[in-house]
Design a protein around this motif. Sequence first.
Motif, PDB file in Angstrom:
ATOM      1  N   VAL A 230       0.855  -1.193   0.000  1.00 46.12           N
ATOM      2  CA  VAL A 230       0.000   0.000   0.000  1.00 46.12           C
ATOM      3  C   VAL A 230       0.887   1.238   0.000  1.00 46.12           C
ATOM      4  CG1 VAL A 230      -1.826   1.276   1.171  1.00 46.12           C
ATOM      5  CG2 VAL A 230      -1.794  -1.227   1.297  1.00 46.12           C
ATOM      6  N   THR A 231       0.625   2.115  -0.946  1.00 45.82           N
ATOM      7  CA  THR A 231       1.341   3.389  -1.010  1.00 45.82           C
ATOM      8  C   THR A 231       0.366   4.509  -0.677  1.00 45.82           C
ATOM      9  OG1 THR A 231       2.891   2.559  -2.639  1.00 45.82           O
ATOM     10  CG2 THR A 231       2.622   4.947  -2.521  1.00 45.82           C
ATOM     11  N   ILE A 232       0.742   5.326   0.301  1.00 44.70           N
ATOM     12  CA  ILE A 232      -0.075   6.491   0.661  1.00 44.70           C
ATOM     13  C   ILE A 232       0.673   7.721   0.153  1.00 44.70           C
ATOM     14  CG2 ILE A 232      -1.250   7.731   2.510  1.00 44.70           C
ATOM     15  CD1 ILE A 232      -2.165   4.848   2.414  1.00 44.70           C
ATOM     16  N   ARG A 233       0.058   8.390  -0.807  1.00 45.91           N
ATOM     17  CA  ARG A 233       0.698   9.563  -1.434  1.00 45.91           C
ATOM     18  C   ARG A 233       0.165  10.825  -0.773  1.00 45.91           C
ATOM     19  NH1 ARG A 233       0.694   8.922  -7.574  1.00 45.91           N
ATOM     20  NH2 ARG A 233       2.354   7.500  -6.942  1.00 45.91           N
ATOM     21  N   VAL A 234       1.069  11.585  -0.151  1.00 46.26           N
ATOM     22  CA  VAL A 234       0.652  12.773   0.615  1.00 46.26           C
ATOM     23  C   VAL A 234       1.578  13.939   0.298  1.00 46.26           C
ATOM     24  CG1 VAL A 234      -0.445  11.577   2.564  1.00 46.26           C
ATOM     25  CG2 VAL A 234       2.037  11.962   2.570  1.00 46.26           C
ATOM     26  N   PRO A 235       1.118  15.168   0.562  1.00 39.52           N
ATOM     27  CA  PRO A 235       1.973  16.335   0.329  1.00 39.52           C
ATOM     28  C   PRO A 235       3.180  16.330   1.271  1.00 39.52           C
ATOM     29  CG  PRO A 235      -0.339  16.992   0.628  1.00 39.52           C
ATOM     30  CD  PRO A 235      -0.235  15.552   1.005  1.00 39.52           C
ATOM     31  N   THR A 245       5.715  -2.863   6.957  1.00 44.61           N
ATOM     32  CA  THR A 245       7.073  -2.330   6.893  1.00 44.61           C
ATOM     33  C   THR A 245       7.087  -1.085   6.029  1.00 44.61           C
ATOM     34  OG1 THR A 245       7.842  -4.613   6.923  1.00 44.61           O
ATOM     35  CG2 THR A 245       9.456  -2.940   6.277  1.00 44.61           C
ATOM     36  N   LEU A 246       7.633  -0.004   6.555  1.00 42.28           N
ATOM     37  CA  LEU A 246       7.829   1.190   5.724  1.00 42.28           C
ATOM     38  C   LEU A 246       9.020   0.909   4.806  1.00 42.28           C
ATOM     39  CD1 LEU A 246       7.325   4.132   4.916  1.00 42.28           C
ATOM     40  CD2 LEU A 246       8.703   4.832   6.891  1.00 42.28           C
ATOM     41  N   ASP A 291       5.610   9.352  -1.431  1.00 39.64           N
ATOM     42  CA  ASP A 291       4.931   8.053  -1.487  1.00 39.64           C
ATOM     43  C   ASP A 291       5.406   7.217  -0.314  1.00 39.64           C
ATOM     44  OD1 ASP A 291       3.606   8.733  -3.755  1.00 39.64           O
ATOM     45  OD2 ASP A 291       4.742   7.424  -5.113  1.00 39.64           O
ATOM     46  N   TRP A 292       4.549   7.061   0.669  1.00 34.27           N
ATOM     47  CA  TRP A 292       4.876   6.218   1.833  1.00 34.27           C
ATOM     48  C   TRP A 292       4.410   4.802   1.500  1.00 34.27           C
ATOM     49  CZ3 TRP A 292       6.648   8.152   6.812  1.00 34.27           C
ATOM     50  CH2 TRP A 292       6.888   9.531   6.811  1.00 34.27           C
ATOM     51  N   HIS A 293       5.365   3.933   1.303  1.00 36.32           N
ATOM     52  CA  HIS A 293       5.065   2.582   0.822  1.00 36.32           C
ATOM     53  C   HIS A 293       5.181   1.596   1.992  1.00 36.32           C
ATOM     54  CE1 HIS A 293       6.530  -0.986  -1.924  1.00 36.32           C
ATOM     55  NE2 HIS A 293       5.411  -1.251  -1.298  1.00 36.32           N
ATOM     56  N   PHE A 294       4.087   0.920   2.277  1.00 35.48           N
ATOM     57  CA  PHE A 294       4.057  -0.060   3.372  1.00 35.48           C
ATOM     58  C   PHE A 294       3.769  -1.450   2.804  1.00 35.48           C
ATOM     59  CE2 PHE A 294       3.097   3.996   5.283  1.00 35.48           C
ATOM     60  CZ  PHE A 294       3.750   3.968   6.505  1.00 35.48           C
ATOM     61  N   ARG A 295       4.461  -2.434   3.370  1.00 32.92           N
ATOM     62  CA  ARG A 295       4.303  -3.802   2.873  1.00 32.92           C
ATOM     63  C   ARG A 295       4.034  -4.722   4.057  1.00 32.92           C
ATOM     64  NH1 ARG A 295       9.250  -5.323  -0.454  1.00 32.92           N
ATOM     65  NH2 ARG A 295       8.052  -4.270  -2.096  1.00 32.92           N
ATOM     66  N   PRO A 380      -4.570  -4.164  12.699  1.00 35.54           N
ATOM     67  CA  PRO A 380      -3.301  -4.879  12.772  1.00 35.54           C
ATOM     68  C   PRO A 380      -2.123  -3.895  12.848  1.00 35.54           C
ATOM     69  CG  PRO A 380      -4.711  -5.829  11.087  1.00 35.54           C
ATOM     70  CD  PRO A 380      -5.369  -4.557  11.531  1.00 35.54           C
ATOM     71  N   MET A 381      -1.259  -4.081  13.831  1.00 37.23           N
ATOM     72  CA  MET A 381      -0.068  -3.261  14.061  1.00 37.23           C
ATOM     73  C   MET A 381      -0.382  -1.825  14.440  1.00 37.23           C
ATOM     74  SD  MET A 381       2.745  -4.301  11.200  1.00 37.23           S
ATOM     75  CE  MET A 381       2.607  -5.843  10.300  1.00 37.23           C
ATOM     76  N   MET A 382      -1.644  -1.518  14.745  1.00 36.76           N
ATOM     77  CA  MET A 382      -1.999  -0.133  14.979  1.00 36.76           C
ATOM     78  C   MET A 382      -3.230  -0.037  15.869  1.00 36.76           C
ATOM     79  SD  MET A 382      -1.977   2.663  12.046  1.00 36.76           S
ATOM     80  CE  MET A 382      -1.728   4.369  12.397  1.00 36.76           C
TER      81      MET A 382
END
Length: 640
Positions: A230-235, A245-246, A291-295, A380-382
């Motif tokens: 999952v990629t979260i695209r933010v300013p 995992t980041l 792009d914050w990419h989490f796996r 999960p994890m949060m």
Amino acid sequence: MPAAAMAPLIALGAVAGVASRAEAQQAAGAPPAAQQLYVPRAVQRAYARGTRSPDGRPGARYWQNRGRYDITVTASPPDRTVRGTEQIVYVNNSPDTLRNLVIKLFVNIHKPGAPRASGASEAYLTPGVQIDRFAVNGAATPWQNDPGFFTWQPVKLPAAVAPHDSVRLAFDWHYEISREAGREGMIDPTTYYLAYFYPRVAVYDDYEGWDTMDFTDLQEFYSDFNDYDVTIRVPANYIVWGTGTLVDPQTVLQPAALRRYQASFTADTTIHVATTADVAGRRVTQPKTNDWHFRARNIPDMAFGLSDHYRWDASSVVVDSATRRRASVQAAYTDSAADFQHMVRFGQRALGWLSHNWPGVPYPYEKSTIFLGTADMEYPMMVNDNSFPDTTFSRFVAEHEIAHTYMPFYMGINETRYGFMDEGWATTFEYLIGTADMGRERTDAFYKQFRVNRWIGDPSPAEDVPIIAPADALKGISYGNNAYGKPSLGYLAVKDMLGDATFRRALLAYMERWNGKHPTPWDFFNTFNDVSGRNLDWFWHNWYFTTHYIDLAIASVAPANGGYVVTLDNVGGMAAPVDLKVRYADGTAETLHQTAAIWQADQRRATVTVRTAKTIQSVDLDGGIWVDATAADNHWAATH
Ligand SMILES: [Zn+2]
């Protein structure tokens, strides 16, 4: 009789269409024998098909489906539109040919008209999820955006998915994040919590088929184990916290923040990865759209929080003494949440304690993030928790939500239908860690007040619905007590009756057998019977399948050979443990603890022998956390 001996009977009944013994008895108007549990027809069919085993294990033919999710989500607060694009590879491990899929669209809970457990304010309502593009195996496929369904929607596939085949799905979607955050939504104009945010394939399981239960904001999860990118695209200047995992943190963090972040993974003390001043000074993230990419692999869900002004603490704790594996503990919050300054420490305590005590399974993930929000809710994890003025209560909430790591996430529980398999355990672990934190007396007092008294103090029949009743058919007090306090007291009564060693063996066997799978309540009951070597069906039936409540009474205290016989009536019916507090005429006293086992032979009446040469002056019943509905009949005194 061990539970396994019932198997041939059930299998025959289901295969040949012949009524089982329990069904025959019920048809004849006879009450079911106490030793025989109600088993839904769907579960009997699973035994017959060999996907589940009557000894509580997954069957030789057990299967479950899974998916691989690649998702990119764009969020640009204060613009409230969240946009996503997603590819799913859904693998059909079932023996069935799937002509339809069911897609979950949880965020449609915000749509006007959606079924909900409680009312919705104007600020809560949104137009729901809009699917902008849908494709099956690469081919654009029509999608109906307003079909009269809300949080789930059936989809007819252009071509069926054969057993052991897979299908590729693609979605583009957008939704307006709700101005009133519940389990997800806008925490403040530039802080969003993204949960339940993507279209996902519903669970198709071996005993009930497609999960078409509505998401009503009350019951929470039933999820397959999937692989996610999952990629979260933010300013620029937005930090994203979330499940997984980041990947490549150096692409989103400035070097100094990156060094602090990396140091936290081996630190024991709390590191301020980003202070409020760091964030305000734009010294944390790379100065671009990031792009914050989490796996994450083999995990039931993903959730994320993002903000341009939250601070970020982190540390770590050993969760596996054998391998010295550490897990990261992080907290994301504002300066105004004073209690959150302790959250990393509370999280370290919870991860370490749960890993090494109860359930005593090493925390299964690489991290846990405690995010300041509005939900007091686990992912999960949060966890997404409120701030409280009472820091002890903040710790309590954090411990409860983190305990959910095991149930429902580690165990894949269908908590939408069987909330007691999830909340009941989180409530039990919360009690056990609370006892370690604060001592027995304070924890008992809090547990009684918070988890038991409302149920026991209210004579409404809504309080007495059997715990096994499908949670998705309940609401209000019936759901609350059935999911939390009642089942937790039952688990603790079993612990008291079996002793810690046997209880632990049974619990760990249940967790080992069903980790990463979908256990039913019967898999749990049968595993405890199997591993403890005791047929506890009388107890399961008494506690989980009836309208009983806790109400014991002293019927009589009579002299007998070598002492006294105290006769107890079980007015409410529930097989509760109890302490007999005996006072003697010579001024001495003793407490005789009785486990629930005293109710095995006769669930309405039990006798306790007090061996003594002294004269009894009075006897009192004290149930402790097993609070008694009628205190007045718990006292007996000798008349002179
Ligand atoms: Zn909970």
